[in-house]
Write a protein that holds these residues in place. Structure first.
Motif, PDB file in Angstrom:
ATOM      1  N   HIS A 113       0.845  -1.195   0.000  1.00  0.00           N
ATOM      2  CA  HIS A 113       0.000   0.000   0.000  1.00  0.00           C
ATOM      3  C   HIS A 113       0.878   1.241   0.000  1.00  0.00           C
ATOM      4  CE1 HIS A 113      -2.541  -3.164   1.829  1.00  0.00           C
ATOM      5  NE2 HIS A 113      -3.518  -2.565   1.163  1.00  0.00           N
ATOM      6  N   ARG A 114       0.463   2.245  -0.706  1.00  0.00           N
ATOM      7  CA  ARG A 114       1.261   3.458  -0.810  1.00  0.00           C
ATOM      8  C   ARG A 114       1.107   4.337   0.438  1.00  0.00           C
ATOM      9  NH1 ARG A 114       3.456   3.859  -5.693  1.00  0.00           N
ATOM     10  NH2 ARG A 114       2.527   2.662  -7.405  1.00  0.00           N
ATOM     11  N   PHE A 115       2.147   5.091   0.685  1.00  0.00           N
ATOM     12  CA  PHE A 115       2.193   6.140   1.709  1.00  0.00           C
ATOM     13  C   PHE A 115       2.021   5.596   3.135  1.00  0.00           C
ATOM     14  CE2 PHE A 115       0.300   8.200  -2.141  1.00  0.00           C
ATOM     15  CZ  PHE A 115       1.489   8.750  -2.575  1.00  0.00           C
ATOM     16  N   TRP A 116       0.775   5.278   3.531  1.00  0.00           N
ATOM     17  CA  TRP A 116       0.520   4.981   4.940  1.00  0.00           C
ATOM     18  C   TRP A 116       1.279   3.741   5.410  1.00  0.00           C
ATOM     19  CZ3 TRP A 116      -1.357   0.383   6.687  1.00  0.00           C
ATOM     20  CH2 TRP A 116      -2.013  -0.446   5.776  1.00  0.00           C
ATOM     21  N   GLU A 117       1.404   2.695   4.543  1.00  0.00           N
ATOM     22  CA  GLU A 117       2.046   1.462   4.998  1.00  0.00           C
ATOM     23  C   GLU A 117       3.535   1.659   5.208  1.00  0.00           C
ATOM     24  OE1 GLU A 117       2.087  -3.326   4.072  1.00  0.00           O
ATOM     25  OE2 GLU A 117       1.971  -1.931   2.392  1.00  0.00           O
ATOM     26  N   ARG A 118       4.169   2.448   4.327  1.00  0.00           N
ATOM     27  CA  ARG A 118       5.600   2.689   4.517  1.00  0.00           C
ATOM     28  C   ARG A 118       5.839   3.429   5.824  1.00  0.00           C
ATOM     29  NH1 ARG A 118      10.148   2.336   1.493  1.00  0.00           N
ATOM     30  NH2 ARG A 118       9.037   1.945  -0.466  1.00  0.00           N
ATOM     31  N   PHE A 119       4.960   4.375   6.126  1.00  0.00           N
ATOM     32  CA  PHE A 119       5.101   5.107   7.384  1.00  0.00           C
ATOM     33  C   PHE A 119       4.835   4.187   8.571  1.00  0.00           C
ATOM     34  CE2 PHE A 119       3.055   7.404  10.877  1.00  0.00           C
ATOM     35  CZ  PHE A 119       4.079   8.270  11.230  1.00  0.00           C
ATOM     36  N   TYR A 120       3.748   3.395   8.482  1.00  0.00           N
ATOM     37  CA  TYR A 120       3.344   2.528   9.590  1.00  0.00           C
ATOM     38  C   TYR A 120       4.380   1.430   9.832  1.00  0.00           C
ATOM     39  CZ  TYR A 120       0.545  -0.961  12.123  1.00  0.00           C
ATOM     40  OH  TYR A 120       0.089  -1.880  13.040  1.00  0.00           O
ATOM     41  N   ALA A 121       4.713   0.687   8.772  1.00  0.00           N
ATOM     42  CA  ALA A 121       5.665  -0.408   8.919  1.00  0.00           C
ATOM     43  C   ALA A 121       7.068   0.121   9.191  1.00  0.00           C
ATOM     44  CB  ALA A 121       5.656  -1.281   7.668  1.00  0.00           C
ATOM     45  N   GLY A 122       7.410   1.235   8.535  1.00  0.00           N
ATOM     46  CA  GLY A 122       8.738   1.822   8.748  1.00  0.00           C
ATOM     47  C   GLY A 122       8.928   2.282  10.179  1.00  0.00           C
ATOM     48  N   SER A 123       7.872   2.839  10.772  1.00  0.00           N
ATOM     49  CA  SER A 123       7.951   3.252  12.167  1.00  0.00           C
ATOM     50  C   SER A 123       8.146   2.056  13.081  1.00  0.00           C
ATOM     51  CB  SER A 123       6.673   4.007  12.568  1.00  0.00           C
ATOM     52  OG  SER A 123       6.507   5.172  11.789  1.00  0.00           O
ATOM     53  N   GLY A 124       7.456   0.947  12.743  1.00  0.00           N
ATOM     54  CA  GLY A 124       7.594  -0.254  13.550  1.00  0.00           C
ATOM     55  C   GLY A 124       8.991  -0.834  13.489  1.00  0.00           C
ATOM     56  N   VAL A 125       9.570  -0.901  12.291  1.00  0.00           N
ATOM     57  CA  VAL A 125      10.915  -1.451  12.146  1.00  0.00           C
ATOM     58  C   VAL A 125      11.945  -0.523  12.786  1.00  0.00           C
ATOM     59  CG1 VAL A 125      12.683  -2.150  10.482  1.00  0.00           C
ATOM     60  CG2 VAL A 125      10.296  -2.761  10.095  1.00  0.00           C
ATOM     61  N   ALA A 126      11.729   0.791  12.666  1.00  0.00           N
ATOM     62  CA  ALA A 126      12.635   1.744  13.318  1.00  0.00           C
ATOM     63  C   ALA A 126      12.585   1.579  14.836  1.00  0.00           C
ATOM     64  CB  ALA A 126      12.255   3.174  12.931  1.00  0.00           C
ATOM     65  N   LEU A 127      11.377   1.377  15.374  1.00  0.00           N
ATOM     66  CA  LEU A 127      11.236   1.144  16.816  1.00  0.00           C
ATOM     67  C   LEU A 127      11.931  -0.168  17.200  1.00  0.00           C
ATOM     68  CD1 LEU A 127      10.018   1.884  19.570  1.00  0.00           C
ATOM     69  CD2 LEU A 127       7.899   0.736  18.855  1.00  0.00           C
ATOM     70  N   TYR A 128      11.826  -1.158  16.354  1.00  0.00           N
ATOM     71  CA  TYR A 128      12.471  -2.458  16.564  1.00  0.00           C
ATOM     72  C   TYR A 128      13.977  -2.277  16.718  1.00  0.00           C
ATOM     73  CZ  TYR A 128      12.762  -7.583  15.693  1.00  0.00           C
ATOM     74  OH  TYR A 128      12.942  -8.944  15.774  1.00  0.00           O
ATOM     75  N   ASP A 129      14.576  -1.522  15.797  1.00  0.00           N
ATOM     76  CA  ASP A 129      16.019  -1.256  15.877  1.00  0.00           C
ATOM     77  C   ASP A 129      16.369  -0.448  17.122  1.00  0.00           C
ATOM     78  OD1 ASP A 129      16.832  -2.645  13.674  1.00  0.00           O
ATOM     79  OD2 ASP A 129      16.961  -0.929  12.341  1.00  0.00           O
ATOM     80  N   THR A 130      15.527   0.550  17.430  1.00  0.00           N
ATOM     81  CA  THR A 130      15.798   1.415  18.584  1.00  0.00           C
ATOM     82  C   THR A 130      15.713   0.635  19.888  1.00  0.00           C
ATOM     83  OG1 THR A 130      14.914   3.317  17.391  1.00  0.00           O
ATOM     84  CG2 THR A 130      15.085   3.508  19.784  1.00  0.00           C
ATOM     85  N   MET A 131      14.738  -0.244  19.993  1.00  0.00           N
ATOM     86  CA  MET A 131      14.584  -1.032  21.218  1.00  0.00           C
ATOM     87  C   MET A 131      15.785  -1.948  21.443  1.00  0.00           C
ATOM     88  SD  MET A 131      10.514  -1.984  21.098  1.00  0.00           S
ATOM     89  CE  MET A 131      10.465  -2.822  22.676  1.00  0.00           C
ATOM     90  N   ALA A 132      16.401  -2.408  20.349  1.00  0.00           N
ATOM     91  CA  ALA A 132      17.599  -3.242  20.491  1.00  0.00           C
ATOM     92  C   ALA A 132      18.725  -2.451  21.138  1.00  0.00           C
ATOM     93  CB  ALA A 132      18.036  -3.766  19.127  1.00  0.00           C
ATOM     94  N   LEU A 133      18.836  -1.179  20.785  1.00  0.00           N
ATOM     95  CA  LEU A 133      19.869  -0.337  21.381  1.00  0.00           C
ATOM     96  C   LEU A 133      19.531   0.024  22.819  1.00  0.00           C
ATOM     97  CD1 LEU A 133      20.644   2.094  18.407  1.00  0.00           C
ATOM     98  CD2 LEU A 133      22.117   0.283  19.298  1.00  0.00           C
TER      99      LEU A 133
END
Length: 586
Positions: A113-133
């Motif tokens: 899906h355009r726009f919203w999914e990249r933001f939604y999923a991208g935020s989740g993966v970014a949080l995933y990386d941040t939580m590891a740190l």
């Protein structure tokens, strides 16, 4: 730390020691949590015994997705504590505890899906990386990145153009779960734990309202004896309720089994360099790089049939093929499937009927004095589960110990093979020259044995014929089978073909072509008679035939009935007539 071999002699010494001297802690179950608990207790200075009814990792711990991960889907469920805990453990395993066994693996998450999914999923993966740190440790894996559709298909040419509009790439950890679990038990033995497989608990000992040990049966000799212990830890996974029932008491919680099925297909059937994570109507589907293969899984369905041999049905295989084919240019067929394996997740029973929504949290209970029960959880967090179980055991025997039991130190205890692994990896070209083996072969050995590679190479130096590949499974050396029996606790053919190696799921014949050669090599170490060697091969062939038949059945009930057509390996024969015909290792 000295290396200790899980040899036949070591097993007998462990059984003798457990029968003769009371223990501080007896652990029931040789899966990842049981092995972790034995290591935790031993490194606190406690006297420890570990018994396993079959082989180390013979249940759930050899049939997972082979991922060390935080679990993106648990992040979506807002289970932040579980994800953070798992990501911290991922970093520990990658960087310190088992760098020879756990390695980063990339995944693509296709966006549709355009726009919203990249933001939604991208935020989740970014949080995933941040939580590891935020765990206080290094992330252990590369940072995620955003990809265009063209960039994603450059990494994975197998993807249909209309299957995505872009993608995210992130990393998790990968492990050979069976080898890692075995290394836990072997490391526990190196710190003094008494470890024995093929030793079944048939009863729990009681004094009044307290559990004081267990009655066990050595399945190799048929002998029964008692093991006394101040505390017993029930770490039997999906068998938790059955073990708990030996007390004739109602447990604090119950375990529900969820079946997960995986397929193994050749690497050339899916063109690409990265794993995939795909959404399904029920959960998520992984396509995971695995050497010269891909693993595709998993299903997530309730299972109430045989826990010894969970069976994959044709409907399970159809489900996985159907979903992965939605994104592939060249669809997979049943003929592409090299191997299939089914495992059971031990989930804490809840009110939700969907197993995919049951908790992956773990729980520790002590409803009966002297007995600690640990259940639930996920593979990645095994160390914390083990720590919590031993903490409860230490608390339960505080008045019985003549000393203070220290806190857990397993956060700082690397497994055997980890110490010096990085240096040996850097020296792999020199090792190749001195050993006469190719660099690729040395890399394969380092990923399986770490710094214990010298023990395997010593076998080759003593017997050059062991430096040759197995005739029916050339990814593995003959020496690896001998080493599995002499150092890694392999007692039967299935142990070596299905768990010390992965021949059973990595070859189209599922290990039947190599069975006789493996039996000859193992028999030379274990002292098998010719009759026992023939029996081992016969049982393995029947096991494969039963599994193949089960995978043609339409549902769980018929698949389970077919799989039950093959019995477990019988105890080693000790008849004098057989002893007159010893087997040789060729």
């Amino acid at each position: 730390m000295r290396s200790v071999a899980l040899s036949p002699q070591n097993r007998q010494s462990a059984l003798d020691a457990m029968a003769s001297e009371p223990l501080d802690v007896l652990v029931i179950g040789g899966g990842v949590v049981g092995g972790g608990a034995a290591l935790d207790a031993a490194t606190r200075g406690l006297s420890v015994g570990l018994v396993e009814a079959r082989d180390f990792a013979s249940g759930t711990s050899s049939r997972s997705s082979k991922l060390i991960h935080g679990g993106l889907r648990y992040l979506e469920m807002l289970d932040f504590r579980l994800v953070a805990e798992a990501l911290g453990e991922r970093s520990l395993l990658l960087d310190k505890l088992a760098p020879h066994l756990v390695h980063p693996v990339p995944f693509l998450y296709p966006l549709t899906h355009r726009f919203w999914e990249r933001f939604y999923a991208g935020s989740g993966v970014a949080l995933y990386d941040t939580m590891a740190l935020l765990s206080g440790r290094s992330r252990g894996v590369p940072h995620h990145r955003h990809l265009t559709r063209r960039g994603a298909r450059r990494l994975m040419p197998a993807l249909k153009k209309d299957a995505l509009i872009g993608a995210l790439q992130y990393y998790d950890g990968q492990v050979d779960d069976a080898r890692h679990t075995m290394f836990l038990s072997r490391t526990a033995a190196a710190y003094g734990a008494h470890v024995a497989s093929r030793t079944r608990v048939i009863g729990l000992l009681r004094e009044g309202d307290r559990v004081t040990g267990a009655t066990v049966k050595d399945l190799e000799s048929g002998k029964e004896f008692d093991i006394l212990a101040k505390q017993v830890v029930n770490a039997s996974g999906v068998w938790t309720d059955e073990t708990q029932a030996l007390t004739s008491e109602r447990g604090q919680f119950h375990v529900r089994s969820s079946k997960g099925v995986h397929l193994v297909v050749p690497r050339d059937r899916i063109r690409g360099e990265s794993g995939l994570i795909l959404r399904t109507e029920k959960s998520v589907l992984f396509v995971i790089p695995w050497g010269r293969h891909w693993m595709i899984g998993t299903t997530d369905t309730d299972w109430s049939l045989s826990k010894d041999h969970p069976a994959a049905s044709r409907s399970d295989i159809d489900y996985l093929l159907k979903h992965v084919n939605t994104v592939l240019i060249e669809p997979l067929t049943h003929e592409d499937v090299v191997g299939v394996f089914a495992g059971l997740r031990p989930l804490l029973a809840g009110e939700d009927e969907a197993t995919s929504k049951l908790s992956r949290e773990h729980a520790v209970g002590t409803s009966v004095k002297g007995l600690v029960v640990v259940a639930g959880g996920k593979y990645t967090t095994y160390r914390i589960m083990a720590k919590d179980a031993v903490d409860a055991a230490v608390h339960g025997m505080a008045t019985q110990l003549d000393r203070h039991a220290p806190d857990s130190v397993t956060e700082d205890v690397p497994l055997l093979g980890a110490d010096g692994y990085e240096a040996l990896w850097n020296q792999r070209h020199q090792i190749s020259k001195t050993s006469g083996l190719g660099v690729g072969r040395i890399e394969h050995l380092l990923h399986r044995y770490g710094s214990l590679i010298d023990e395997v190479l010593d076998l080759v130096a003593e017997r050059p014929d062991l430096g040759k590949p197995l005739s029916g499974a050339d990814d593995y050396l003959r020496a690896e089978i001998v080493y599995a029996a002499s150092h890694e606790g392999a007692r039967h053919l299935d142990d070596a073909i299905a768990r010390r190696t992965r021949i059973s799921i990595e070859t189209f014949d599922r290990g039947t072509d190599v069975a006789e050669e493996v039996a000859q090599l193992m028999g030379g170490v274990l002292g098998w008679t010719a009759a026992q060697s023939d029996n081992e091969v016969d049982h393995y062939l029947k096991r494969v035939a039963a599994e193949r038949e089960s995978q043609t059945m339409p549902d769980d009930a018929t698949a389970d009935a077919a799989r039950m057509g093959a019995e477990d390996v019988v105890p080693i024969s000790t008849k004098a007539a057989d002893a007159a015909r010893p087997v040789t290792d060729g």
